[in-house]
Enzyme design. Structure first.
Site, PDB file in Angstrom:
ATOM      1  N   GLY A  68     -66.893 -20.529 -43.640  1.00 53.26           N
ATOM      2  CA  GLY A  68     -67.392 -19.340 -44.133  1.00 53.26           C
ATOM      3  C   GLY A  68     -68.453 -20.082 -44.954  1.00 53.26           C
ATOM      4  NE  ARG A  89     -70.090 -12.584 -51.920  1.00 57.41           N
ATOM      5  CZ  ARG A  89     -69.031 -11.884 -51.231  1.00 57.41           C
ATOM      6  NH1 ARG A  89     -68.458 -10.983 -52.431  1.00 57.41           N
ATOM      7  NH2 ARG A  89     -67.898 -12.201 -51.175  1.00 57.41           N
ATOM      8  CG  ASN A 121     -53.134 -11.633 -46.899  1.00 59.39           C
ATOM      9  OD1 ASN A 121     -52.428 -12.375 -47.209  1.00 59.39           O
ATOM     10  ND2 ASN A 121     -53.883 -11.499 -45.576  1.00 59.39           N
TER      11      ASN A 121
HETATM   12  C1  UD1 Z   1     -59.002 -12.424 -45.848  1.00 62.35           C
HETATM   13  C2  UD1 Z   1     -57.690 -12.014 -45.936  1.00 62.35           C
HETATM   14  C3  UD1 Z   1     -57.601 -11.029 -46.591  1.00 62.35           C
HETATM   15  C4  UD1 Z   1     -56.885 -10.702 -47.882  1.00 62.35           C
HETATM   16  C5  UD1 Z   1     -58.530 -11.828 -48.443  1.00 62.35           C
HETATM   17  C6  UD1 Z   1     -58.161 -12.456 -49.338  1.00 62.35           C
HETATM   18  C7  UD1 Z   1     -57.914 -12.017 -42.945  1.00 62.35           C
HETATM   19  C8  UD1 Z   1     -58.220 -10.919 -41.422  1.00 62.35           C
HETATM   20  N1  UD1 Z   1     -58.121 -11.057 -44.234  1.00 62.35           N
HETATM   21  O1  UD1 Z   1     -60.111 -11.766 -46.061  1.00 62.35           O
HETATM   22  O2  UD1 Z   1     -56.144  -9.516 -46.077  1.00 62.35           O
HETATM   23  O3  UD1 Z   1     -56.612 -10.283 -48.999  1.00 62.35           O
HETATM   24  O4  UD1 Z   1     -59.113 -13.256 -47.923  1.00 62.35           O
HETATM   25  O5  UD1 Z   1     -58.789 -13.253 -49.922  1.00 62.35           O
HETATM   26  O6  UD1 Z   1     -57.510 -12.894 -42.847  1.00 62.35           O
HETATM   27  N2  UD1 Z   1     -62.884 -18.844 -42.711  1.00 62.35           N
HETATM   28  C9  UD1 Z   1     -63.275 -19.552 -41.249  1.00 62.35           C
HETATM   29  N3  UD1 Z   1     -63.847 -18.897 -40.218  1.00 62.35           N
HETATM   30  C10 UD1 Z   1     -64.113 -17.790 -39.981  1.00 62.35           C
HETATM   31  C11 UD1 Z   1     -64.057 -16.797 -40.768  1.00 62.35           C
HETATM   32  C12 UD1 Z   1     -63.354 -17.275 -42.212  1.00 62.35           C
HETATM   33  O7  UD1 Z   1     -63.025 -20.414 -41.918  1.00 62.35           O
HETATM   34  O8  UD1 Z   1     -64.705 -17.178 -38.387  1.00 62.35           O
HETATM   35  C13 UD1 Z   1     -62.667 -18.813 -44.416  1.00 62.35           C
HETATM   36  C14 UD1 Z   1     -63.635 -18.621 -44.910  1.00 62.35           C
HETATM   37  O9  UD1 Z   1     -64.539 -19.472 -45.007  1.00 62.35           O
HETATM   38  C15 UD1 Z   1     -63.162 -18.321 -46.219  1.00 62.35           C
HETATM   39  C16 UD1 Z   1     -61.736 -17.178 -45.730  1.00 62.35           C
HETATM   40  O10 UD1 Z   1     -61.493 -18.368 -44.563  1.00 62.35           O
HETATM   41  O11 UD1 Z   1     -62.589 -19.308 -46.819  1.00 62.35           O
HETATM   42  C17 UD1 Z   1     -61.108 -16.225 -45.975  1.00 62.35           C
HETATM   43  O12 UD1 Z   1     -62.135 -15.473 -44.714  1.00 62.35           O
HETATM   44  P1  UD1 Z   1     -62.676 -14.178 -45.727  1.00 62.35           P
HETATM   45  O13 UD1 Z   1     -64.122 -13.884 -44.284  1.00 62.35           O
HETATM   46  O14 UD1 Z   1     -63.496 -14.679 -46.967  1.00 62.35           O
HETATM   47  O15 UD1 Z   1     -62.061 -13.089 -45.983  1.00 62.35           O
HETATM   48  P2  UD1 Z   1     -61.231 -12.148 -46.808  1.00 62.35           P
HETATM   49  O16 UD1 Z   1     -62.265 -10.779 -45.571  1.00 62.35           O
HETATM   50  O17 UD1 Z   1     -61.769 -12.039 -47.715  1.00 62.35           O
END
Ligand code: UD1
Ligand code: CA
Length: 453
Positions: free
Chosen positions: A11, A15, A167
Site C-alpha cells: 500500500g 496519509r 476483522n
Molecule cells: C482490511 C480488511 C478489513 C479489516 C482491516 C483491518 C480486507 C478486504 N479488508 O481493510 O476487513 O478490518 O483491513 O485493518 O482485507 N495491501 C496490499 N495490496 C493491496 C491492498 C492492500 O499490500 O492491493 C495492504 C496494505 O498496504 C495494508 C493492508 O494490505 O497494509 C490492508 O489494506 P487496506 O486497504 O488498508 O485494507 P482495509 O480497507 O483497511
C-alpha cells in the site's frame, strides 16, 4: 506442516505525507515492517514473503535479508490479490500466516495461539471488539455463533454495521486452503477490490471451522495510516518497555518519559531520570545513575557510573565508578577506566582515559591516552589533526596539564610531568619535567589610562 508467512506491504500510505514508503517509517528506531519481521523470526518460519508495491525498491533495499523473499504486486487490487501474488511460491502443504507491514506491535504469543487453528479442517482468524468499529470489516456470525463471513464497512447493511467484533486482517490458514479459495475471489463489491476477507464465507460454506482468537491488547492489531497513529503506537511500545525495565529493578523518574530505540540491558538499582534516549545496544551495570536528558548510543556503563544531566555518549565503554557530565560528549572509542572522571563541556573521541584520571572542564581530548591519575586542566586541547592526518597524544600517569594548553600531536607527555598553563607543546616532555611555553609577564608601571574625548 512447515510455517510460511506473508506480510502485506504494498500500500501507498498516502496519509503519512512522506516520500518514505509507509512500512519503512520507524517505531522505536526500527521500521514498522522490521518489527513485524523480527516477531516472525521468533516463530522460526520457513519462508517470509514480503508483498511490495509502492516504493518497492526502497523497501527491498532497506529490508533485504537472506530469509526474506520479496514478491511484487504491480497494481494494488486488494488484499486478496496481494496474497495471490505469493501463492505460486508457497509449499504444497504448509501453514500460512498473513500479516501486515503497517501493524507493527503484533506479538508472537498471539500468533502462536492463532496458528494452532491452521489445520486441514480449520483456520484461525484474529478478531477484536471495538467500541467504535467504524472502517473495519465486521465479523458476521450465524445462529450458532459460528463465524460465517466478513463484511467490509462499505458493503455492510445497517444491521451489520452494528457489530462490534471486527476483522484485524491477521489470519492463519494452510497453503492448500489458499490454493482452493483465492482463485475464486471476485472484485464484485463496493470497492472493486479482491477482498482476502471473502475466503471466510468460502470456508464456512465448505464446512471448515473458523476459530477466532483475540489479542491480549488492541494495540497489537492497530494499523498505522498516519503520523498520529504512529506516534500513539510509539508511546504504547515505549510504555511497555518502561514497565519491563521497572519490573527488572530499574527506577524510572517517569515511565512516560524514556525512549528505548534498541536494546537496553540492565541490572538492579539503576536509576534513570526523565527524558533519556537509549539507542542501539546499551548495557547498564548495577547502581548506574543517569541524570535527566541524556542520550546513550551503543554504550557500556560499568557498576556505579554516574551520568549527570544532558550528557551524550556514543560508542563508549565506562568501566565503573565514573562520574560524567553534566554536558559531556563522549564520542566513539572513548574508554574510561575505573574511577576516571569527565566534567562539563568536555568532548572526547578515541580516548583511553586510565584509572583515576580527571578531565573536569571544557576540554577536547581526541586520539589520546591519558595516564592513571593524570589531571587535565580546563581548556586543554589535543591538537590531533594537522589538516590531513590524525595523530596521537600520550599523557603519562600523574601528569598535570595546566589550563588552556594545546598539545600538538604527535606528542608524549612524560609520567608526572607538569605543563604550565597556557602552553603550546610541540615536543615530547620528559618524565617529571616542567614544560612551559608562555611569554614572561612584563609589567609597565603607571600606564596612563586613555581619557574620554
Ligand atoms: C482490511 C480488511 C478489513 C479489516 C482491516 C483491518 C480486507 C478486504 N479488508 O481493510 O476487513 O478490518 O483491513 O485493518 O482485507 N495491501 C496490499 N495490496 C493491496 C491492498 C492492500 O499490500 O492491493 C495492504 C496494505 O498496504 C495494508 C493492508 O494490505 O497494509 C490492508 O489494506 P487496506 O486497504 O488498508 O485494507 P482495509 O480497507 O483497511
Ligand atoms: Ca487499513
Amino acid at each position: 506442516m512447515s510455517l510460511e508467512v506473508i506480510i502485506l506491504a504494498a500500500g501507498q500510505g498516502t496519509r503519512m505525507r512522506s516520500s518514505l514508503p509507509k512500512v519503512l517509517h520507524a517505531l522505536a528506531g526500527k521500521s514498522m515492517a522490521g518489527h513485524v519481521i523480527d516477531t516472525v523470526r521468533s516463530l522460526n518460519s520457513a519462508n517470509i514473503y514480503l508483498v511490495v508495491g509502492h516504493g518497492a525498491d526502497k523497501v527491498r533495499n532497506t529490508l533485504a535479508a537472506k530469509d526474506i523473499t520479496f514478491v511484487e504486486q504491480l497494481e494494488q487490487l486488494g488484499t486478496g490479490h496481494a496474497v495471490t501474488q505469493a501463492l505460486p511460491k508457497l509449499n504444497k502443504n504448509s501453514q500460512v500466516l498473513i500479516l501486515y507491514g503497517d501493524v507493527p506491535l503484533i506479538k508472537a504469543a498471539t500468533l502462536e495461539k492463532l496458528l494452532v487453528h491452521a489445520t486441514k479442517t480449520s483456520l484461525g482468524l484474529l478478531t477484536v471488539n471495538l467500541d467504535n468499529p467504524s472502517g473495519y470489516g465486521r465479523i458476521i456470525r450465524d445462529e450458532q455463533q459460528k463465524v460465517a463471513a466478513i463484511v467490509e464497512q462499505k458493503d455492510a447493511n445497517a444491521q451489520q454495521l452494528e457489530v462490534n467484533e471486527v476483522n484485524t486482517g491477521i489470519l492463519a490458514v494452510t497453503s492448500q486452503q489458499l490454493n482452493r479459495w483465492l482463485p475464486q475471489l471476485s472484485n464484485n463489491n463496493a470497492q472493486g477490490e479482491y477482498y482476502l476477507t471473502d475466503i471466510i464465507a468460502m470456508a464456512y460454506q465448505e464446512g471448515t471451522q473458523i476459530e477466532t482468537v483475540q489479542p491480549a491488547s488492541s494495540a497489537e492489531v492497530e494499523g498505522v495510516n498516519n503520523r498520529l497513529q504512529l506516534a500513539a503506537l510509539e508511546r504504547v511500545y515505549q510504555l511497555e518497555q518502561a514497565n519491563a525495565l521497572m519490573a527488572a529493578g530499574v527506577g524510572l523518574a517517569d515511565p512516560a518519559r524514556i525512549d528505548v530505540r534498541g536494546e537496553l540491558s540492565t541490572a538492579r538499582d539503576i536509576f534513570i531520570d526523565v527524558g533519556c534516549v537509549f539507542e542501539g545496544q546499551v548495557e547498564l551495570a548495577e547502581g548506574v545513575e543517569i541524570g535527566p536528558y541524556c542520550v546513550l548510543k551503543n554504550a557500556r556503563l560499568g557498576p556505579g557510573v554516574k551520568l549527570a544531566a544532558f550528557s551524550h555518549l556514543d560508542g563508549v565503554e565506562l568501566d565503573g565508578d565514573n562520574q560524567v557530565g553534566p554536558f559531556a560528549r563522549l564520542r566513539p572509542g572513548t574508554h574510561l577506566e575505573t574511577g576516571a572522571k569527565i566534567g562539563n563541556f568536555v568532548e572526547t573521541k578515541k580516548a583511553q582515559v586510565r584509572s583515576g584520571a580527571k578531565i573536569n572542564h571544557l576540554s577536547y581530548i581526541g586520539d589520546a591516552e591519558v595516564g592513571a591519575n593524570a589531571n587535565i586542566g580546563a581548556g586543554t586541547i589535543t591538537c590531533n589533526y594537522d589538516g590531513v592526518n590524525k595523530h596521537l597524544t600520550k599523557i603519562g600517569a600523574d601528569a598535570f596539564i595546566g589550563s588552556n594548553s594545546c598539545l600538538v600531536a604527535p606528542v608524549e607527555i612524560g609520567v608526572g610531568a607538569i605543563i604550565g598553563a597556557g602552553s603550546t607543546i610541540r615536543k615530547n616532555v620528559k618524565d617529571q619535567a616542567l614544560a612551559v611555553t608562555r611569554g614572561e609577564l612584563s609589567e609597565i608601571p603607571n600606564w596612563p589610562k586613555p581619557a574620554k574625548k
